[in-house]
Design a protein around this motif. Structure first.
Motif, short mmCIF file in Angstrom:
data_model
loop_
_atom_site.label_atom_id
_atom_site.label_comp_id
_atom_site.label_asym_id
_atom_site.label_seq_id
_atom_site.Cartn_x
_atom_site.Cartn_y
_atom_site.Cartn_z
N PHE A 189 -1.02 -23.27 -0.48
CA PHE A 189 -1.20 -21.95 -1.17
C PHE A 189 -2.28 -21.29 -0.58
N GLN A 190 -3.48 -21.78 -0.30
CA GLN A 190 -4.73 -21.02 0.08
C GLN A 190 -4.53 -20.18 1.17
N PRO A 191 -4.02 -20.75 2.46
CA PRO A 191 -4.07 -19.94 3.67
C PRO A 191 -3.28 -18.51 3.54
N GLY A 192 -2.24 -18.85 2.74
CA GLY A 192 -1.48 -17.46 2.69
C GLY A 192 -2.28 -16.50 1.88
N VAL A 193 -3.35 -16.53 1.24
CA VAL A 193 -4.15 -15.58 0.40
C VAL A 193 -4.64 -14.64 1.31
N ALA A 194 -5.32 -15.18 2.52
CA ALA A 194 -5.75 -14.28 3.53
C ALA A 194 -4.88 -13.09 4.22
N SER A 195 -3.69 -13.55 4.30
CA SER A 195 -2.82 -12.62 5.01
C SER A 195 -2.09 -11.90 4.13
N THR A 196 -2.06 -12.37 2.79
CA THR A 196 -1.43 -11.40 1.74
C THR A 196 -2.25 -10.12 1.43
N ILE A 197 -3.52 -10.49 1.19
CA ILE A 197 -4.47 -9.29 0.68
C ILE A 197 -4.29 -8.22 1.52
N PRO A 198 -4.38 -8.09 2.88
CA PRO A 198 -4.19 -6.96 3.55
C PRO A 198 -2.77 -6.28 3.55
N ARG A 199 -1.75 -7.14 3.15
CA ARG A 199 -0.14 -6.69 2.85
C ARG A 199 -0.05 -5.96 1.49
N VAL A 200 -0.98 -6.07 0.49
CA VAL A 200 -1.01 -5.49 -0.90
C VAL A 200 -1.96 -4.41 -0.94
N ALA A 201 -2.87 -4.48 -0.11
CA ALA A 201 -4.07 -3.28 -0.30
C ALA A 201 -4.58 -2.75 1.19
N ALA A 202 -4.53 -1.45 1.18
CA ALA A 202 -4.97 -1.00 2.37
C ALA A 202 -6.76 -1.06 2.72
N ASP A 203 -7.36 -0.86 1.33
CA ASP A 203 -8.81 -1.20 1.12
C ASP A 203 -9.11 -2.75 0.88
N VAL A 204 -9.13 -3.47 2.07
CA VAL A 204 -9.14 -4.81 2.05
C VAL A 204 -10.56 -5.27 1.39
N GLN A 205 -11.71 -4.54 1.68
CA GLN A 205 -13.10 -5.00 1.06
C GLN A 205 -12.84 -4.76 -0.47
N GLY A 206 -12.22 -3.57 -0.86
CA GLY A 206 -12.34 -3.30 -2.18
C GLY A 206 -11.25 -4.24 -2.92
N ALA A 207 -10.28 -4.72 -2.42
CA ALA A 207 -9.48 -5.66 -2.91
C ALA A 207 -10.21 -7.04 -2.90
N ASN A 208 -11.09 -7.29 -2.00
CA ASN A 208 -11.71 -8.43 -2.24
C ASN A 208 -12.76 -8.68 -3.43
N GLY A 209 -13.33 -7.54 -3.45
CA GLY A 209 -14.57 -7.44 -4.41
C GLY A 209 -13.71 -7.33 -5.73
#
Length: 434
Positions: A124-144
């Motif tokens: 599961f965990q590796p997919g988290v990194a590549s999914t976040i940029p696909r659901v949010a253009a603001d990657v830093q905001g999404a991670n925050g």
């Protein structure tokens, strides 16, 4: 024309809301697990050795399998693997609930279930990194936002687990944990994701994929340098921190104070995630490394035997620094690395980060017996300053510049995936001032 399924500029989009909900709920369940497992095994007559073995079975298999999970995520449908991992864990936690509800608890069965859960987490965990940029253009905001929600979940999870154990039984907590994985799988299934920017290539062997991921990992000086420093941090500071702070605070100040200190740490981490929503430095890892310098106060405060309010303040500062760093690090990985190898590289950095944690935990007891627990904690405070300084001393880390969009690190001749063999900038920089 923009695709309707493209990453939304706003963090209020449907896709991000679903992913955010799934991650927050799953993390809440994960935070409940140690309490339920410990209480349940103690009720069955087991001691701390059994609890440690049960928890270690998950961690060891996660660390050992996550690299292969990165390869599978790059070769197959990432979301399908994540959903499948969640559904398997729904079943394993339902079985665990049945074991504890019926009172037929056998340690090897608990450890076997933990191993299966570790393998699923590795998928599961590796997919988290590549999914976040696909659901949010603001990657830093999404991670925050995700980091803030995870911190709050870690804050509330133990309290909720304690209430459920008291009102029902540990088996009830495992049933609730299974439900959190079911909701996570549902949220992932409802996502409408854009097609991956990099097509999946299945011609190479698994060994070749692993080798390519390792080459890409090694080619990024900023990444492997951080992981090497982080391994030292895990052995000397993070690994010994929990057992030694517990053994120092609980006998002298009581479990209530220890709980308040951990609550302050969770609150500080949530605050760090919120701060990272607004703070947009050009050099993200430099900012994160400076934030980590404040983490030295927590082990030092416990080592000095300071009053509870001082330890709570220091714990909050630790959480604040760690929260900022984790957002800056996750954002750097997700935006600097091309999507074709992102899952594998993320897997390597997760494995490297986790590998030394059990070593630090195992050495905590002997070091405390030899030098004294407070001395080891004081040393950890000084080492934490050295960790921050070491990160800042590496040019590839402190000079890494933020990119404007995920996965857009430009390729150059001889580096088709855009890795930084000769240049650690990694891509087009933002115009925002730090």
């Amino acid at each position: 024309m923009t695709s309707p399924d493209a990453p939304a500029a706003s963090l209020r989009s449907r896709n991000f809301a679903l992913f955010f909900t799934g991650r927050a709920v799953a993390k809440l369940g994960d935070a409940m697990l140690p309490i339920a497992l410990s209480a349940g095994l103690i009720q069955q007559g087991h001691g701390p050795g059994a609890i440690g073995a049960a928890l270690a079975s998950l961690t060891v298999f996660l660390a050992g399998f996550v690299i292969f999970g990165g390869v599978f995520c790059d070769r197959f449908n990432t979301r399908a693997l994540m959903i499948g991992s969640d559904l398997v864990r729904v079943c394993t936690q339902a079985v665990m609930s049945g074991l504890f509800l019926t009172g037929h608890v056998v340690l090897w069965q608990v450890c076997a279930i933990g191993a299966v859960n570790g393998i699923c987490a590795g998928l599961f965990q590796p997919g988290v990194a590549s999914t976040i940029p696909r659901v949010a253009a603001d990657v830093q905001g999404a991670n925050g936002l995700i980091r803030t929600a995870e911190s709050l979940a870690m804050l509330l999870g133990p309290a909720l687990a304690g209430a459920l154990v008291g009102a029902f039984s540990p088996g009830g907590v495992f049933a609730a944990h299974a439900a959190t994985y079911a909701l996570s799988a549902l949220c992932l299934a409802l996502l409408r994701l854009p097609a991956p920017a990099h097509p999946v290539v299945r011609g190479a062997s698994y060994r070749a994929d692993l080798a390519e991921g390792w080459r890409e990992f090694r080619a990024r000086t900023w990444m492997w340098s951080v992981i090497l420093i982080w391994m030292v941090y895990m052995v000397t500071v993070s690994g010994p921190l929990v057992p030694l702070t517990a053994s120092e605070i609980i006998p002298s100040d009581g479990p209530g104070v220890y709980g308040l200190v951990n609550s302050a740490l969770g609150g500080g981490t949530a605050l760090g995630g919120l701060l990272a929503l607004r703070f947009r430095p050009v050099r993200q890892l430099r900012a994160g490394s400076v934030a980590l310098l404040g983490c030295c106060f927590f082990p030092a405060a416990v080592g000095l035997g300071l009053p509870p309010w001082a330890m709570m303040t220091a714990a909050a500062v630790w959480g604040l620094g760690g929260g900022v760093w984790s957002v800056m690090w996750a954002t750097s990985v997700q935006t600097q690395v091309p999507g074709a190898v992102l899952n594998r590289i993320h897997a390597y950095e997760v494995a490297g980060s986790l590998a030394m944690m059990p070593v630090g935990q195992a050495l905590a007891g002997p070091a405390a017996q030899l030098l004294g627990g407070r001395t080891v904690l004081l040393a950890g405070g000084f080492i934490m300053v050295g960790i921050g300084a070491a990160l800042l001393s590496v040019p590839a880390i402190r000079n890494l510049r933020a990119v404007t969009a995920p996965g857009l690190a430009p390729a150059r001749a001889g580096t088709p995936t855009g890795r930084d063999d000769h240049d650690d900038r990694g891509g087009r920089v933002t115009d925002v001032k730090g």
